[in-house]
Design a protein around this motif. Structure first.
Motif: not given
Length: 711
Positions: A230-244
């Motif tokens: 298998i081959s897959a792209t890794i997605t890393a949540p780097g940009q913050l979106k909430t106050v917490d």
């Protein structure tokens, strides 16, 4: 030439139809405006240096850009403005006739040479380069039916979904948002920051490092190991979106395991990206979009396209949100052109009736009626080829030229009729003989008239821009009329007219017979009057000289203006408080203005803008667009725009204007005065006492100057 078209009437019709089609197509393509483009082309550069004062902005940004702009092709002059809110504008004005598109490219090239020397914050924000007009074509307002609705959310929706759509409308040069997008606001507590031995730079660095979109790569990409399935792209949540998530940003990790987070030194909330500008509609908060036209845009077409786009987008607005266009300057333009077109149609009808009255034959009348519109349509085709527009002056030239272009056709028709009546020739032979007699007269008459108007087209500056289209419209219409008088008119005379008998006019009965007899009697009386005047020429020359003298006196006393002042259905009100005044004070003044203006029976809507005006930006600036009711509802005395503007000049009482304008001077002057006397009683240094008392006297003097200005 006339003989060629007499023998080939179909070819004459083909040429006429070609001119007609070219004119009809040109009318659909010509831009529509109130007046020709008077102002020279301008390019505006806008730079934002957040947090900088006016002097810092001027020294580090605007002066650097100004030096690079020197030497631009066609540059007439430039004007730079640096404001205390960190916004600077550089307006480059080019000579009349400069191509604005090429000028914008040159400006962009020069700007690229200056950008490496600008502060990094300015480069990151970017510099806007626009060629739009400075005035607003229209202002669209957005509000919610729910009084408790979050206006910041409405502003964010408009900024992300409506503003980009309107910027893509053809003819729109710029869209200014009176509001702001959503943004994460970080309010730093300076005391807490200092107690933890941190700085604002540490905070911004931590936010930049931990709030970034990163590319994490992919899994199983080539070259992969044997057996990889298998081959897959890794997605890393780097940009913050909430106050917490922002609260948990780590500012520092101590050796003892403790952690200093952003929430320990700051308050984080989701607010607006900027609070510099805001808008109100009829006294209630709203979000506004100021829409500007390009320098060569079609005002009516652009306004219509913007309204159509808003109608298309409105079904997708959040619940309760609706749009409205209370200010649209193109309304007056459309009405002005419509009234001129009506006048043009009325002139055509009157010309037809007058020709029918004197020629007394529908066939004779039909020929000039066909030729005149074709000559006017030919003028429209030339206007399109020369890059002109349909405006009040060009349409006025059309109305005026009708009485001139009809003369050529009448001269030909009447001469053909005279030869048929006197010599009893058939139409074809009569037309050939008539054209041999009047061709040179038609050409000479047309050349003289064209020569009268052509010099107007060579005036320079703004005066030339105003009169050029008028002169070209007149000259080309007359030229087409002369051409048609030598081509289509004789072809029509040879094919449409029927043989007539001698004296047919005088043998007519009924209304035309009565008119002929009455006209002949009037002509005889006029001849007798002219004969008596010629016998007493000296006496009438004195009367003529007196009339000329009276005309000269009245001419010198008439007021002058660049363009005539007209009631365009709206009033623009500029609000400017003293430097240093806060937005709260500006809002207080604007609310009082709204309470006064909206009570006037002639007012329909009032748009109030805080933090922005045509004289600058800042907390002490405000602007209002007051749209009035239809002209049919304001026919009484004192209900015009000028009369209402005069009433609004004294909007606030004198004492309230003085109170709003001078508290800063009064407070500072009193503080220096009190400090000076305290220093004197306490045995302070003489220099300190003199400085304090001198500064107090200066502020008292400025206070008296301010009071004097109100009187």
């Amino acid at each position: 030439m006339a003989k060629f078209f007499i023998d080939r009437p179909i070819f004459a019709w083909v040429v006429a139809i070609f001119i007609t089609l070219a004119g009809i197509v040109s009318i659909r393509m010509l831009p529509v405006s109130q007046y020709p483009q008077v102002a020279p082309p301008t390019i505006t550069l806008t730079a934002v240096y957040a947090g900088a004062d006016a002097q810092t902005l001027e020294d580090s940004v605007m002066s650097v850009i100004e030096r690079e702009m020197n030497g631009l092709d066609g540059l007439d002059y430039m004007e730079a403005t640096s404001l205390s809110n960190g916004v600077g504008t550089l307006t480059l004005t080019f000579k009349t006739g400069t191509n604005s598109d090429l000028a914008q490219v040159d400006v962009q090239n020069r700007l690229s040479r200056a950008e490496p020397r600008l502060p990094s914050q300015v480069r990151q924000t970017g510099i806007q380069v626009e060629k739009s007009n400075s005035n607003f074509l229209m202002v669209a307002m957005f509000a919610s039916d729910d009084p408790n609705a979050d206006l910041a959310a409405v502003s964010d929706y408009v900024a992300r979904n409506v503003q980009p759509e309107l910027q893509r409308v053809e003819g729109i040069g710029g869209v200014t948002l009176f509001g702001a997008e959503r943004a994460m606001r970080v309010w730093i507590d300076a005391d807490k920051l200092r107690s933890l031995n941190l700085s604002a730079t540490d905070v911004t660095s931590a936010i930049a490092a931990q709030n970034a979109q990163v590319s994490a790569g992919s899994l199983g990409d080539l070259p992969n190991s044997q057996g990889q399935t298998i081959s897959a792209t890794i997605t890393a949540p780097g940009q913050l979106k909430t106050v917490d998530q922002f609260n948990n940003i780590v500012l520092r990790a101590n050796t003892d395991g403790s952690v200093v987070r952003l929430q320990d030194v700051a308050r984080i909330e989701l607010g607006s990206q900027s609070y510099a500008t805001s808008a109100r509609l009829n006294g209630k908060p709203a979000v506004g979009l100021g829409i500007q036209l390009t320098s060569d845009g079609n005002a009516l077409a652009a306004s219509k396209a913007v309204k159509a786009k808003l109608a298309q987008l409105e079904p997708y607005f959040p619940a309760g949100v609706h749009s409205k266009v209370p200010y649209d300057s193109s309304t007056f333009v459309g009405i002005s052109i419509e009234e001129v077109v009506k006048t043009l149609a009325e002139a055509m009808v009157l010309v037809f009736l007058v020709m029918l009255l004197f020629l007394q034959n529908i066939r004779y009348t039909l020929i000039p009626t066909i030729v005149v519109p074709i000559a006017l349509l030919g003028a429209f085709a030339v206007m399109q080829a020369l890059g002109m527009s349909i405006n009040v002056l060009s349409m006025f030239a059309m109305v005026l030229v009708i009485g001139i272009v009809v003369d050529d056709a009448i001269v030909v028709v009447e001469n053909v009729e005279r030869i048929m009546a006197d010599e009893k020739l058939p139409p074809l032979q009569a037309t050939r003989k008539a054209m041999g007699q009047v061709s040179s007269a038609v050409i000479g008459m047309s050349v003289v008239l064209v020569t009268v108007f052509v010099p107007l087209a060579f005036f320079s500056g703004s005066t030339g821009n105003i009169y050029r289209q008028f002169a070209v419209t007149m000259a080309t219409s007359i030229a087409f009329s002369a051409f048609l008088a030598l081509s289509l008119t004789p072809a029509l005379c040879a094919t449409l007219l029927k043989p007539v008998q001698a004296g047919h006019h005088h043998e007519k009965g009924g209304f035309f017979g009565w008119f002929n007899r009455t006209f002949n009697r009037s002509a005889k009386r006029y001849e007798n009057l002219v004969s008596r005047i010629l016998q007493r020429a000296a006496r009438y020359l004195v009367i003529y000289a007196a009339i000329i003298g009276a005309v000269a006196v009245v001419y010198l006393r008439l007021p002058t203006s660049f363009l005539p002042g007209e009631d365009q259905g709206y009033i623009v009100m500029n609000v400017q408080l003293p430097p240093g005044a806060t937005l709260e004070r500006t809002l207080s003044v604007m609310e009082q203005a709204e309470s006064f203006v909206l009570k006037q029976p002639e007012v329909q809507n009032m748009i109030s803008i805080l933090g922005f005006s045509f004289s600058g930006q800042g907390q002490n600036a405000g602007l209002a667009f007051i749209t009035l009711k239809d002209w049919d509802e304001r026919k009484g005395p004192g209900q015009s725009a000028d009369a209402l503007a005069g009433h609004h000049q004294d909007l606030l009482p004198r004492w309230l204007q003085l109170l709003l304008a001078t508290p800063v001077q009064f407070w500072i002057g009193w503080r220096f005065y009190d400090g000076g006397w305290k220093a004197l009683r306490g045995g302070g240094a003489n220099m300190d006492v003199l400085v304090a008392l001198g500064t107090s006297a200066a502020y008292v003097f400025s206070l008296f100057v301010t009071v004097g200005n109100f009187h």
